[in-house]
Design an enzyme around this catalytic site. Sequence first.
Site, mmCIF file in Angstrom:
data_model
loop_
_atom_site.group_PDB
_atom_site.id
_atom_site.type_symbol
_atom_site.label_atom_id
_atom_site.label_comp_id
_atom_site.label_asym_id
_atom_site.label_seq_id
_atom_site.Cartn_x
_atom_site.Cartn_y
_atom_site.Cartn_z
ATOM 1 N N HIS A 80 0.804 -1.219 0.000
ATOM 2 C CA HIS A 80 0.000 0.000 0.000
ATOM 3 C C HIS A 80 0.844 1.281 0.000
ATOM 4 O O HIS A 80 0.709 2.132 -0.871
ATOM 5 C CB HIS A 80 -0.903 0.029 1.246
ATOM 6 C CG HIS A 80 -1.719 -1.210 1.444
ATOM 7 N ND1 HIS A 80 -2.902 -1.470 0.756
ATOM 8 C CD2 HIS A 80 -1.529 -2.276 2.268
ATOM 9 C CE1 HIS A 80 -3.392 -2.626 1.157
ATOM 10 N NE2 HIS A 80 -2.593 -3.132 2.059
HETATM 11 O O1 RIB Z 1 -4.598 -0.259 5.042
HETATM 12 C C1 RIB Z 1 -3.227 -0.249 4.727
HETATM 13 C C2 RIB Z 1 -2.472 0.703 5.597
HETATM 14 O O2 RIB Z 1 -2.583 0.303 6.960
HETATM 15 C C3 RIB Z 1 -0.972 0.725 5.296
HETATM 16 O O3 RIB Z 1 -0.467 2.014 5.536
HETATM 17 C C4 RIB Z 1 -0.403 -0.240 6.290
HETATM 18 O O4 RIB Z 1 0.957 0.046 6.612
HETATM 19 C C5 RIB Z 1 -1.283 0.024 7.470
HETATM 20 O O5 RIB Z 1 -0.771 1.182 8.132
#
Ligand code: RIB
Length: 311
Positions: free
Chosen positions: A242
């Site tokens: 992500h």
């Molecule tokens: O939903 C994904 C996010 O939540 C990313 O930033 C992961 O590192 C968690 O923080």
Amino acid sequence: MRRIILDVDTGNDDAVAIMMAGLHPEITLLGCTTVAGNLPVANTTENTLRVLHHIGRSDVPVFRGLASPFAPHPFPTPADFVSSATPVHQEELELLPSPVGVQPHTAVEWLVETLRNATEKITLVPVGPLTNIAAAVTLAPEIVDAVDEIVIMGGSASHGNETSQAEFNIFEDPVAAHVVVNAGFDRLTLVTLDATRKARVSAAQCRELEALGTPGATATAQILDYYIRGNSDKALGSAAVHDALCIAYLLDPSVIETARLHVGVDTVGFHTYGRTLIDLTGIGGTAPNASVALGADSAKFFDLLRSTLAA
Ligand code: RIB
Ligand code: CA
């Protein structure tokens, strides 16, 4: 050249984002601020220091941030709260401890002072709960004028990953997210799960990274191997990286598909607490306040990741 501040809750995908930002010549990483999220803030801070040391960037200052949400969760954990059978993030990344420690200023103090005194605009890239950012803009609302763009990893226009409705970063501190999306940033880009779910790296691609043999690529392969095993959708044999997509966007904006939409945050619902309320059709009649990424080019993302880590 982008001058950026990364706000992280270093876990696995944050680590990859930090390495991309720390290694790419087109990015000046001014500092990392840490926040509680994937792990307690002591762990996210230690992991951030280790990642920077691993890639030879201990020169990048790290500032410890807030340990708990801007507003405590008002409800018991919803029934549909996702709890991964195996931990998704490693409490301590398997990297050597850094000889350089955390800076004496707190994250929020540093954010406010750095933005107040900025002579050139800075890009803010928060990829964890928005607690630090909300605190900074509450203390000093004028700092939004020093930010050329805020690029947030968070939210979803479809299903969540922490509850069926809410994405993790927003769910962890919805009131902070509400404060940030309404703080008056000129350019707010929201990189949602709808985009990051297309920025996946497979176990086979981890082998490609490993073959590069550089510190960043080797560490990323090891981190993502763990992430794939622990991820709720490990059946896919890949993991959505992500946070790294936010850095890839800075390097090549065409890696994501965005639309100008209005974004709000549900801070009161029980089953929908922490859901980003993205008006996909404009029916709400409220002017758009964000460029929302709803798609991504997975091949272009991996090319950017691989070429950056090859350094
Ligand atoms: O939903 C994904 C996010 O939540 C990313 O930033 C992961 O590192 C968690 O923080
Ligand atoms: Ca994160």
